[in-house]
Design a protein around this motif. Structure first.
Motif, PDB file in Angstrom:
ATOM      1  N   VAL A  51       0.855  -1.176   0.000  1.00  0.00           N
ATOM      2  CA  VAL A  51       0.000   0.000   0.000  1.00  0.00           C
ATOM      3  C   VAL A  51       0.898   1.236   0.000  1.00  0.00           C
ATOM      4  O   VAL A  51       1.856   1.316   0.758  1.00  0.00           O
ATOM      5  CB  VAL A  51      -0.909   0.014   1.245  1.00  0.00           C
ATOM      6  CG1 VAL A  51      -1.685   1.315   1.341  1.00  0.00           C
ATOM      7  CG2 VAL A  51      -1.863  -1.173   1.216  1.00  0.00           C
ATOM      8  N   LEU A  52       0.590   2.177  -0.885  1.00  0.00           N
ATOM      9  CA  LEU A  52       1.303   3.454  -0.919  1.00  0.00           C
ATOM     10  C   LEU A  52       0.345   4.534  -0.421  1.00  0.00           C
ATOM     11  O   LEU A  52      -0.744   4.707  -0.963  1.00  0.00           O
ATOM     12  CB  LEU A  52       1.745   3.775  -2.350  1.00  0.00           C
ATOM     13  CG  LEU A  52       2.390   5.144  -2.588  1.00  0.00           C
ATOM     14  CD1 LEU A  52       3.750   5.242  -1.909  1.00  0.00           C
ATOM     15  CD2 LEU A  52       2.535   5.426  -4.084  1.00  0.00           C
ATOM     16  N   ALA A  53       0.753   5.229   0.644  1.00  0.00           N
ATOM     17  CA  ALA A  53      -0.073   6.360   1.109  1.00  0.00           C
ATOM     18  C   ALA A  53       0.699   7.633   0.771  1.00  0.00           C
ATOM     19  O   ALA A  53       0.812   7.997  -0.395  1.00  0.00           O
ATOM     20  CB  ALA A  53      -0.378   6.207   2.586  1.00  0.00           C
ATOM     21  N   GLY A  54       1.297   8.279   1.760  1.00  0.00           N
ATOM     22  CA  GLY A  54       2.072   9.484   1.450  1.00  0.00           C
ATOM     23  C   GLY A  54       3.422   9.163   0.837  1.00  0.00           C
ATOM     24  O   GLY A  54       4.034   9.995   0.167  1.00  0.00           O
ATOM     25  N   GLY A  55       3.906   7.959   1.086  1.00  0.00           N
ATOM     26  CA  GLY A  55       5.145   7.514   0.443  1.00  0.00           C
ATOM     27  C   GLY A  55       6.421   8.100   1.035  1.00  0.00           C
ATOM     28  O   GLY A  55       7.499   7.872   0.499  1.00  0.00           O
TER      29      GLY A  55
END
Lengths: 157, 264
Positions: free
Chosen positions: B27-31
């Motif tokens: 999962v990529l959120a803010g990265g």
């Protein structure tokens, strides 16, 4: 490959790029906007700061695909009709740089912090500027003239 | 970074399906942690599932006096959210001190809690505030969520959707930031909650964020900075590295606890 469309400095752009393309690479290598610098590539130095949908972000720590649909402003997009942005003028007037490598990021962070403090009605003190510059590293100036430049620009913006 | 395939699903259900179909997906959120890690070749997910712009994943609600903070809410937005400032100002203060302004514009609360970096700020708040980690499958109490550094109760394919916080009576956070990285060398979050005084320490534990029972007992008796002075803080189980030895970290826990109580 990722199909990426965004607005960069007011101009619509569209490219097909590898999914791993960073926003900084997209700007520099695909759009040839080399004013955005990459100093450390480890998210620390801030030379690559651009505005994405009105917020300062480190373009080396965002995928171009993640910025699909966004509006991006780089250092090249600050001057209007040949007139420098007040932040650029202030850096010039206050000798806010030496080698200049970090300057694009300093200026983009400076514009962002002044806009935020003005919007929130907070005073951008010298101490606040120094704190706000946490993510922008300069290895020449010792920061004094950078802080002076941002203070000066804040009064003009 | 190694090759990866980027996805931007339109819903949490779609994101879960993508992760289920690709065992090496992340999962990529803010990265702000994941992308630097990938650039250093320390992570090589086959697929990135970007949840940052899924509708409803970002934002704060205070319905019924309980704060529900969307997983994709950026640190900067937690820091200046009116409801967070009113109901849990210590949490806003913590968010305002993560990384630097540009990192705070991208990094998310869900990403930080999912990653559970032993020196991250948010895990201490979630644990001390007795918050609930809401996922696409269930709700997890903070005490059952943190399982050691970079380890959580999250199952394969489980996605954090929100963090739910019942406002504390009072709370405070103080950290001694690593001068270079701004991560917590030691961070202490103290909270007087409906279920008693809770104290969580980040940055110091060799096994990640932990509650300090000695400090909790002392502050339950007297919620004052002076109450910290009588607590013996052991260096056992604390990190020793190039930044600080375990006994120095133990000392800092006391100092940060005092400051956190004073700020509460």
């Amino acid at each position: 490959m990722a199909q990426v469309s965004m607005t960069v400095n007011g101009k619509a752009v569209k490219r097909s790029v590898p999914d791993t393309t960073l926003l900084s690479e997209f700007l520099r290598e695909h759009l040839r906007l080399t004013g955005t610098h990459v100093g450390c590539d480890t998210s620390q130095c801030g030379a690559c700061v651009v505005h994405v949908d009105g917020r300062a972000v480190k373009s080396c720590t965002m995928l171009a695909a993640g910025a699909d649909g966004a509006s991006v402003v780089t250092i090249e997009g600050l001057a209007k009709d040949g007139a420098l942005h007040p932040m650029q003028t202030a850096f010039n007037d206050n000798h806010g740089l030496q080698c200049g490598f970090c300057t694009p990021g300093m200026i983009m962070s400076g514009v962002d912090m002044v806009a935020r403090y003005k919007a929130e009605g907070r005073e951008l003190t010298e101490a606040a500027i120094r704190h706000e510059l946490e993510g922008n590293i300069c290895r020449c100036t010792g920061y004094h003239n950078i802080v002076k430049s941002i203070q000066d620009a804040a009064a003009r913006m | 970074m190694y090759a990866t395939t980027y996805h931007r699903p339109g819903s949490v259900a779609e994101a879960a399906t993508l992760i289920g179909a690709n065992p090496e997906a992340k999962v990529l959120a803010g990265g702000q942690t994941l992308l630097p890690t990938m650039k250093q070749h320390l992570a090589a997910p086959s697929d990135l599932v970007d949840i940052r712009r899924i509708p409803g994943m970002a934002g704060v609600s205070a319905a019924g006096g309980v704060l529900t903070i969307g997983a994709a809410t950026a640190h900067a937005d937690v820091a200046r959210n009116a409801d967070v400032l009113r109901h849990a100002p210590a949490l806003a203060c913590l968010a305002a001190g993560i990384g630097d302004p540009a990192v705070r514009h991208m990094g998310t609360i869900g990403g930080s809690v999912a990653n559970n970096d032993p020196a991250a700020d948010y895990p201490s708040a979630v644990l001390a505030l007795n918050a609930t980690v809401v996922t696409n499958r269930r709700e997890i109490a903070a005490d059952a969520y943190f399982k050691g550094m970079f380890t959580t109760a999250l199952e394969e394919g489980e996605i954090i959707t929100a963090i739910r916080v019942t406002p504390p009576k009072r709370a405070g956070y103080a950290k001694f930031a690593n001068p270079a990285s701004r991560y917590a060398l030691v961070g202490v979050f103290v909270a007087e909650t409906a279920s008693g005084v809770r104290v969580a320490v980040t940055g110091a534990g060799a096994n990640g964020v932990f509650r300090h029972k000695g400090l909790e007992a002392a502050l339950a008796a007297s919620f004052t900075p002076e109450a910290v002075d009588g607590v013996k803080i052991s260096a056992e189980g604390l990190l020793s590295d190039i930044h600080a030895a375990a006994d120095y970290r133990a000392h800092l826990i006391g100092v940060m606890a005092r400051r956190a109580v004073a700020a509460a």
